[in-house]
Design a protein around this motif. Structure first.
Motif, mmCIF file in Angstrom:
data_model
loop_
_atom_site.group_PDB
_atom_site.id
_atom_site.type_symbol
_atom_site.label_atom_id
_atom_site.label_comp_id
_atom_site.label_asym_id
_atom_site.label_seq_id
_atom_site.Cartn_x
_atom_site.Cartn_y
_atom_site.Cartn_z
ATOM 1 N N ARG A 108 0.851 -1.187 0.000
ATOM 2 C CA ARG A 108 0.000 0.000 0.000
ATOM 3 C C ARG A 108 0.887 1.237 0.000
ATOM 4 N N THR A 109 0.587 2.132 -0.906
ATOM 5 C CA THR A 109 1.411 3.330 -1.022
ATOM 6 C C THR A 109 0.690 4.606 -0.633
ATOM 7 N N VAL A 110 -0.632 4.538 -0.551
ATOM 8 C CA VAL A 110 -1.406 5.734 -0.211
ATOM 9 C C VAL A 110 -2.662 5.334 0.555
ATOM 10 N N ASP A 111 -3.018 6.157 1.528
ATOM 11 C CA ASP A 111 -4.270 5.973 2.247
ATOM 12 C C ASP A 111 -5.278 6.989 1.719
ATOM 13 N N VAL A 112 -6.500 6.550 1.538
ATOM 14 C CA VAL A 112 -7.593 7.424 1.118
ATOM 15 C C VAL A 112 -8.624 7.407 2.232
ATOM 16 N N VAL A 113 -8.859 8.553 2.849
ATOM 17 C CA VAL A 113 -9.815 8.652 3.941
ATOM 18 C C VAL A 113 -11.095 9.293 3.414
ATOM 19 N N VAL A 114 -12.206 8.599 3.600
ATOM 20 C CA VAL A 114 -13.514 9.098 3.182
ATOM 21 C C VAL A 114 -14.385 9.195 4.431
ATOM 22 N N VAL A 115 -14.908 10.379 4.682
ATOM 23 C CA VAL A 115 -15.802 10.596 5.814
ATOM 24 C C VAL A 115 -17.221 10.661 5.268
ATOM 25 N N SER A 116 -18.118 9.882 5.862
ATOM 26 C CA SER A 116 -19.489 9.851 5.350
ATOM 27 C C SER A 116 -20.506 10.050 6.461
ATOM 28 N N PHE A 117 -21.685 10.511 6.045
ATOM 29 C CA PHE A 117 -22.829 10.625 6.946
ATOM 30 C C PHE A 117 -24.094 10.494 6.113
ATOM 31 N N HIS A 169 -5.134 2.150 0.137
ATOM 32 C CA HIS A 169 -5.775 1.633 1.345
ATOM 33 C C HIS A 169 -6.896 2.608 1.685
ATOM 34 N N VAL A 170 -8.134 2.153 1.569
ATOM 35 C CA VAL A 170 -9.292 3.017 1.770
ATOM 36 C C VAL A 170 -9.787 2.874 3.210
ATOM 37 N N VAL A 171 -9.963 4.019 3.854
ATOM 38 C CA VAL A 171 -10.482 4.071 5.218
ATOM 39 C C VAL A 171 -11.758 4.901 5.179
ATOM 40 N N VAL A 172 -12.879 4.295 5.536
ATOM 41 C CA VAL A 172 -14.160 5.001 5.554
ATOM 42 C C VAL A 172 -14.559 5.229 7.005
ATOM 43 N N LEU A 228 -22.906 1.778 5.708
ATOM 44 C CA LEU A 228 -21.800 0.823 5.759
ATOM 45 C C LEU A 228 -22.164 -0.545 5.195
ATOM 46 N N GLU A 229 -23.444 -0.906 5.214
ATOM 47 C CA GLU A 229 -23.842 -2.186 4.638
ATOM 48 C C GLU A 229 -23.588 -2.228 3.131
ATOM 49 N N THR A 230 -23.623 -1.089 2.471
ATOM 50 C CA THR A 230 -23.415 -1.058 1.019
ATOM 51 C C THR A 230 -21.965 -1.302 0.629
ATOM 52 N N ILE A 231 -21.044 -1.181 1.581
ATOM 53 C CA ILE A 231 -19.623 -1.370 1.265
ATOM 54 C C ILE A 231 -19.001 -2.514 2.060
ATOM 55 N N ALA A 232 -19.819 -3.286 2.743
ATOM 56 C CA ALA A 232 -19.310 -4.332 3.635
ATOM 57 C C ALA A 232 -18.439 -5.357 2.924
ATOM 58 N N HIS A 233 -18.684 -5.627 1.669
ATOM 59 C CA HIS A 233 -17.940 -6.656 0.945
ATOM 60 C C HIS A 233 -16.640 -6.145 0.316
ATOM 61 N N LEU A 234 -16.407 -4.851 0.371
ATOM 62 C CA LEU A 234 -15.218 -4.275 -0.261
ATOM 63 C C LEU A 234 -13.992 -4.404 0.638
ATOM 64 N N ASP A 235 -12.826 -4.442 0.013
ATOM 65 C CA ASP A 235 -11.559 -4.540 0.740
ATOM 66 C C ASP A 235 -11.155 -3.143 1.209
ATOM 67 N N LEU A 236 -11.660 -2.772 2.369
ATOM 68 C CA LEU A 236 -11.362 -1.469 2.953
ATOM 69 C C LEU A 236 -11.577 -1.536 4.452
ATOM 70 N N LEU A 237 -11.163 -0.512 5.130
ATOM 71 C CA LEU A 237 -11.372 -0.417 6.570
ATOM 72 C C LEU A 237 -12.521 0.546 6.815
ATOM 73 N N ALA A 238 -13.576 0.060 7.439
ATOM 74 C CA ALA A 238 -14.734 0.890 7.767
ATOM 75 C C ALA A 238 -14.781 1.073 9.280
ATOM 76 N N SER A 292 -4.631 5.027 9.535
ATOM 77 C CA SER A 292 -3.884 4.803 8.298
ATOM 78 C C SER A 292 -2.499 4.236 8.587
ATOM 79 N N SER A 293 -1.938 3.607 7.561
ATOM 80 C CA SER A 293 -0.643 2.973 7.759
ATOM 81 C C SER A 293 0.305 3.103 6.573
ATOM 82 N N SER A 294 -0.141 3.681 5.489
ATOM 83 C CA SER A 294 0.717 3.796 4.310
ATOM 84 C C SER A 294 1.790 4.850 4.513
ATOM 85 N N PRO A 295 2.914 4.663 3.842
ATOM 86 C CA PRO A 295 3.987 5.661 3.972
ATOM 87 C C PRO A 295 3.603 6.976 3.328
#
Length: 77
Positions: A2-11, A31-34, A44-54, A74-77
């Protein structure tokens, strides 16, 4: 690797969240972090099957606080 973290904030963004993060979750090196700000629409149920951290929050702490939770997870450099 993983080279980049993508943080998505939702409501309460059930209708948009999956379209936003699905392509990102499939991107090599990303590396996606929601952070969910206590949505009541089942977002969150709509993304439960995706490879990401919710991370569900128990109350809506706002965008800035959600970003802070996301980068701390996050953990990417």
């Amino acid at each position: 690797m993983r080279t980049v973290d993508v943080v998505v904030v939702s409501f309460n963004s059930r209708d948009h969240l999956r379209r936003c993060v699905e392509p990102l979750a499939r991107s090599p090196g990303a590396h996606v972090v929601v952070i969910d700000n206590a949505s009541s629409d089942g977002s969150l149920e709509t993304i439960a099957h995706l490879d990401l951290l919710a991370i569900p929050l128990t109350k809506n702490r706002g965008f800035g606080a959600g970003c802070n939770v996301g980068w701390r997870a996050s953990s990417s450099p």
